[in-house]
Write a protein that holds these residues in place. Structure first.
Motif, PDB file in Angstrom:
ATOM      1  N   LEU A  47       0.840  -1.194   0.000  1.00  0.00           N
ATOM      2  CA  LEU A  47       0.000   0.000   0.000  1.00  0.00           C
ATOM      3  C   LEU A  47       0.878   1.247   0.000  1.00  0.00           C
ATOM      4  O   LEU A  47       1.865   1.319   0.724  1.00  0.00           O
ATOM      5  CB  LEU A  47      -0.931   0.022   1.207  1.00  0.00           C
ATOM      6  CG  LEU A  47      -1.936  -1.123   1.327  1.00  0.00           C
ATOM      7  CD1 LEU A  47      -2.840  -0.899   2.524  1.00  0.00           C
ATOM      8  CD2 LEU A  47      -2.745  -1.303   0.065  1.00  0.00           C
ATOM      9  N   GLN A  48       0.505   2.209  -0.796  1.00  0.00           N
ATOM     10  CA  GLN A  48       1.257   3.463  -0.865  1.00  0.00           C
ATOM     11  C   GLN A  48       0.729   4.497   0.120  1.00  0.00           C
ATOM     12  O   GLN A  48       1.407   5.482   0.413  1.00  0.00           O
ATOM     13  CB  GLN A  48       1.196   4.001  -2.294  1.00  0.00           C
ATOM     14  CG  GLN A  48       1.910   3.082  -3.276  1.00  0.00           C
ATOM     15  CD  GLN A  48       1.588   3.423  -4.698  1.00  0.00           C
ATOM     16  OE1 GLN A  48       0.636   2.917  -5.265  1.00  0.00           O
ATOM     17  NE2 GLN A  48       2.396   4.291  -5.281  1.00  0.00           N
ATOM     18  N   LEU A  49      -0.476   4.270   0.625  1.00  0.00           N
ATOM     19  CA  LEU A  49      -1.113   5.243   1.507  1.00  0.00           C
ATOM     20  C   LEU A  49      -2.213   4.541   2.285  1.00  0.00           C
ATOM     21  O   LEU A  49      -2.914   3.687   1.750  1.00  0.00           O
ATOM     22  CB  LEU A  49      -1.736   6.366   0.665  1.00  0.00           C
ATOM     23  CG  LEU A  49      -2.631   7.372   1.364  1.00  0.00           C
ATOM     24  CD1 LEU A  49      -1.791   8.343   2.181  1.00  0.00           C
ATOM     25  CD2 LEU A  49      -3.462   8.132   0.336  1.00  0.00           C
ATOM     26  N   ILE A  50      -2.346   4.893   3.558  1.00  0.00           N
ATOM     27  CA  ILE A  50      -3.503   4.515   4.363  1.00  0.00           C
ATOM     28  C   ILE A  50      -4.136   5.814   4.811  1.00  0.00           C
ATOM     29  O   ILE A  50      -3.452   6.698   5.322  1.00  0.00           O
ATOM     30  CB  ILE A  50      -3.113   3.656   5.578  1.00  0.00           C
ATOM     31  CG1 ILE A  50      -2.545   2.307   5.109  1.00  0.00           C
ATOM     32  CG2 ILE A  50      -4.317   3.440   6.490  1.00  0.00           C
ATOM     33  CD1 ILE A  50      -2.006   1.438   6.232  1.00  0.00           C
ATOM     34  N   TYR A  51      -5.440   5.947   4.579  1.00  0.00           N
ATOM     35  CA  TYR A  51      -6.125   7.184   4.952  1.00  0.00           C
ATOM     36  C   TYR A  51      -7.406   6.866   5.689  1.00  0.00           C
ATOM     37  O   TYR A  51      -7.921   5.753   5.635  1.00  0.00           O
ATOM     38  CB  TYR A  51      -6.390   8.051   3.714  1.00  0.00           C
ATOM     39  CG  TYR A  51      -7.367   7.459   2.716  1.00  0.00           C
ATOM     40  CD1 TYR A  51      -8.679   7.910   2.650  1.00  0.00           C
ATOM     41  CD2 TYR A  51      -6.976   6.466   1.817  1.00  0.00           C
ATOM     42  CE1 TYR A  51      -9.579   7.384   1.737  1.00  0.00           C
ATOM     43  CE2 TYR A  51      -7.860   5.942   0.900  1.00  0.00           C
ATOM     44  CZ  TYR A  51      -9.166   6.396   0.867  1.00  0.00           C
ATOM     45  OH  TYR A  51     -10.046   5.857  -0.036  1.00  0.00           O
ATOM     46  N   THR A  52      -7.899   7.863   6.399  1.00  0.00           N
ATOM     47  CA  THR A  52      -9.126   7.708   7.173  1.00  0.00           C
ATOM     48  C   THR A  52      -9.739   9.080   7.404  1.00  0.00           C
ATOM     49  O   THR A  52      -9.140  10.102   7.067  1.00  0.00           O
ATOM     50  CB  THR A  52      -8.848   6.987   8.515  1.00  0.00           C
ATOM     51  OG1 THR A  52     -10.089   6.610   9.118  1.00  0.00           O
ATOM     52  CG2 THR A  52      -8.043   7.853   9.468  1.00  0.00           C
ATOM     53  N   GLY A  53     -10.887   9.104   7.973  1.00  0.00           N
ATOM     54  CA  GLY A  53     -11.546  10.341   8.361  1.00  0.00           C
ATOM     55  C   GLY A  53     -12.070  10.202   9.773  1.00  0.00           C
ATOM     56  O   GLY A  53     -12.342   9.095  10.236  1.00  0.00           O
ATOM     57  N   SER A  54     -12.175  11.320  10.463  1.00  0.00           N
ATOM     58  CA  SER A  54     -12.696  11.298  11.826  1.00  0.00           C
ATOM     59  C   SER A  54     -13.487  12.571  12.090  1.00  0.00           C
ATOM     60  O   SER A  54     -13.053  13.657  11.711  1.00  0.00           O
ATOM     61  CB  SER A  54     -11.557  11.191  12.838  1.00  0.00           C
ATOM     62  OG  SER A  54     -12.085  11.219  14.146  1.00  0.00           O
ATOM     63  N   ARG A  55     -14.614  12.402  12.745  1.00  0.00           N
ATOM     64  CA  ARG A  55     -15.415  13.566  13.154  1.00  0.00           C
ATOM     65  C   ARG A  55     -15.043  14.026  14.558  1.00  0.00           C
ATOM     66  O   ARG A  55     -15.467  15.077  15.001  1.00  0.00           O
ATOM     67  CB  ARG A  55     -16.906  13.216  13.107  1.00  0.00           C
ATOM     68  CG  ARG A  55     -17.434  12.991  11.711  1.00  0.00           C
ATOM     69  CD  ARG A  55     -18.918  12.697  11.750  1.00  0.00           C
ATOM     70  NE  ARG A  55     -19.209  11.516  12.534  1.00  0.00           N
ATOM     71  CZ  ARG A  55     -19.455  10.310  12.019  1.00  0.00           C
ATOM     72  NH1 ARG A  55     -19.437  10.130  10.734  1.00  0.00           N
ATOM     73  NH2 ARG A  55     -19.719   9.291  12.797  1.00  0.00           N
ATOM     74  N   GLN A  56     -14.265  13.227  15.260  1.00  0.00           N
ATOM     75  CA  GLN A  56     -13.929  13.535  16.649  1.00  0.00           C
ATOM     76  C   GLN A  56     -12.480  14.017  16.724  1.00  0.00           C
ATOM     77  O   GLN A  56     -11.549  13.295  16.356  1.00  0.00           O
ATOM     78  CB  GLN A  56     -14.130  12.296  17.521  1.00  0.00           C
ATOM     79  CG  GLN A  56     -15.568  11.808  17.498  1.00  0.00           C
ATOM     80  CD  GLN A  56     -15.733  10.524  18.293  1.00  0.00           C
ATOM     81  OE1 GLN A  56     -14.806  10.057  18.947  1.00  0.00           O
ATOM     82  NE2 GLN A  56     -16.915   9.966  18.239  1.00  0.00           N
TER      83      GLN A  56
END
Length: 144
Positions: free
Chosen positions: A116-125
């Motif tokens: 994998l070249q990138l691991i991404y995520t999103g968070s509202r907290q």
């Protein structure tokens, strides 16, 4: 094969045999009775070409879950193999076992092995986003 072991803790890749544990953990996390079939569909039926799901077990009982969806992004430099991190949950009674950082570190090592070249995520907290950044993630954007 376990990723992490301890005196009473084991983190391992989930399989279809773990459906009941996966469903129970995600229902607990969301405090909703999601249909089991919907959860498994949402998790791509645990198809390893689309997702990897890990379970944390203490003394053989599931106490946490983590997942990464495998994706291909079209970038200016061509196609990139990436992972979207989702579904991290550790039961409150097990949080003192430091499963959260173990999940993240193991996931990042797995991502390197998988190319994998990138691991991404999103968070509202904000406190969750701050914890992610302490573990090596970078803030790309903050939305109101």
């Amino acid at each position: 094969m376990p990723l992490v072991t301890g005196a009473s803790l084991r983190i391992r890749t989930a399989s279809l045999a773990d459906e009941q544990a996966i469903v129970a953990l995600l229902r607990e996390r969301d405090q909703r009775e999601h249909p089991a079939a919907a959860i498994m569909s949402y998790l791509a039926g645990l198809d390893p070409s689309q997702i990897c799901v890990w379970l944390a077990e203490r003394e053989g009982e599931p106490v946490g879950i983590n997942a990464i969806y495998l994706r291909t992004l079209d970038t200016l430099d061509g196609l990139a193999r990436v992972g979207y991190w989702a579904h991290l949950y550790v039961q409150p009674a097990a949080r003192k076992l430091m499963i959260y950082p173990r999940f993240v570190l193991d996931m990042m090592a797995w991502g390197r092995r998988e190319g994998l070249q990138l691991i991404y995520t999103g968070s509202r907290q904000q406190h969750v986003a701050a914890a992610h950044m302490r573990m090596g993630f970078e803030n790309v954007v903050t939305l109101p």
